[in-house]
Write an enzyme that holds these catalytic residues in place. Structure first.
Site, PDB file in Angstrom:
ATOM      1  N   CYS A  73      28.771  78.695  39.686  1.00  0.00           N
ATOM      2  CA  CYS A  73      29.448  78.815  38.393  1.00  0.00           C
ATOM      3  C   CYS A  73      29.386  80.276  37.904  1.00  0.00           C
ATOM      4  O   CYS A  73      29.749  81.175  38.637  1.00  0.00           O
ATOM      5  CB  CYS A  73      28.847  77.819  37.404  1.00  0.00           C
ATOM      6  SG  CYS A  73      29.807  77.591  35.896  1.00  0.00           S
ATOM      7  N   ASP A  85      38.814  72.173  40.823  1.00  0.00           N
ATOM      8  CA  ASP A  85      38.048  72.865  39.789  1.00  0.00           C
ATOM      9  C   ASP A  85      39.002  73.452  38.743  1.00  0.00           C
ATOM     10  O   ASP A  85      39.725  74.406  39.039  1.00  0.00           O
ATOM     11  CB  ASP A  85      37.218  73.975  40.426  1.00  0.00           C
ATOM     12  CG  ASP A  85      36.318  74.705  39.438  1.00  0.00           C
ATOM     13  OD1 ASP A  85      36.447  74.467  38.224  1.00  0.00           O
ATOM     14  OD2 ASP A  85      35.491  75.508  39.885  1.00  0.00           O
ATOM     15  N   HIS A  92      34.419  71.195  40.043  1.00  0.00           N
ATOM     16  CA  HIS A  92      33.464  72.203  39.608  1.00  0.00           C
ATOM     17  C   HIS A  92      32.057  71.599  39.586  1.00  0.00           C
ATOM     18  O   HIS A  92      31.878  70.430  39.267  1.00  0.00           O
ATOM     19  CB  HIS A  92      33.834  72.703  38.204  1.00  0.00           C
ATOM     20  CG  HIS A  92      33.047  73.874  37.746  1.00  0.00           C
ATOM     21  ND1 HIS A  92      33.246  75.142  38.248  1.00  0.00           N
ATOM     22  CD2 HIS A  92      32.037  73.987  36.842  1.00  0.00           C
ATOM     23  CE1 HIS A  92      32.406  75.983  37.659  1.00  0.00           C
ATOM     24  NE2 HIS A  92      31.658  75.295  36.816  1.00  0.00           N
TER      25      HIS A  92
END
Length: 244
Positions: free
Chosen positions: A125, A183, A214
């Site tokens: 991330c 994502d 994600h």
């Protein structure tokens, strides 16, 4: 390998940064990996990821990425309040402060008798972005970047001419990009933009897009894909074993 862990509070230009060190119990010197967390800092899933990497024969260092903005030891919850606070921290901290954090960790690594002084970076991330950002430092030999946010958008605060996307050509080590096709934080247009920059800058990169959402590495929550996560750990270990 059996591992051990301890905390080190590292001095940086913007204050003390708690960094958790995971390393083999065995005697000897081992290459180091800086492992950058999500916006929530060192949650239980992040700690488990670090332990997995360390057990393969690496010194893994997990810094508190927003140490200036929170009391030492802060871990944000995977809820709306934690997400809001983490995102606020993300927009508040300039990339230049992340750069000085990375240098502080590298300096620490070089002082430790259990490290070989070769360093890689990995993250998920925002941590994927920070691993990419760390690779701008020539001391970083390789980076493994999982669903790195905000590279394509140039939205993180930085001085003029110093955003991460436009500095890609400064990367000297090998970098691997891993993306989830589902994502929403890095849509296909964003991925295409980053890919074209990789091609035009001619950096040493590998590119992989997988059918995942994600945070598919996070072993809590409905988006976790254990089979893919195992494969990613294997790929990361192979990269760092070869380059470090």
């Amino acid at each position: 390998m059996i591992i051990q862990q301890h905390n080190a509070d590292l001095p940086t230009p913007t204050g003390l940064m708690r960094t958790t060190v995971y390393r083999p119990q065995a005697q000897g010197q081992f290459p180091a990996i800086i492992f950058y967390s999500e916006i929530f800092q060192q949650t239980a899933p992040i700690a488990r990821s670090a332990a997995i990497l360390a057990s393969h024969g690496f010194v893994v260092l997990v810094p508190e990425v927003f140490h200036e903005l929170n009391p030492i030891g802060t871990v944000l919850a995977y809820d709306d309040a934690g997400k809001d606070k983490g995102n606020a921290d993300k927009w508040a901290k300039p990339l230049e402060h992340h750069d000085s954090d990375t240098q502080a960790i590298i300096d620490f690594i070089k002082q430790q008798t259990y490290c070989t002084s070769t360093v890689g970076a990995m993250g998920v991330c925002i941590g994927g972005h920070l691993a990419y950002r760390a690779a701008l430092n020539p001391e970083i030999k390789a980076a493994f970047c999982l669903y790195a946010t905000d590279i394509h958008s140039n939205t993180l605060p930085a001085k003029l001419g110093n955003n991460s996307f436009e500095r890609m050509a400064d990367i000297q080590g090998e970098i691997h990009f891993i993306w989830g096709k589902q994502d929403p934080h890095v849509p296909k247009e964003g991925r295409a933009k980053i890919y074209q920059q990789c091609v035009s800058t001619n950096i040493n990169y590998q590119w992989q897009e997988v059918n995942a959402q994600h945070a598919f590495m996070r072993d809590e929550g409905e988006r976790y894909d254990a089979a893919l996560a195992i494969n990613m750990y294997q790929q990361a270990v192979a990269l760092f074993s070869r380059t470090l």
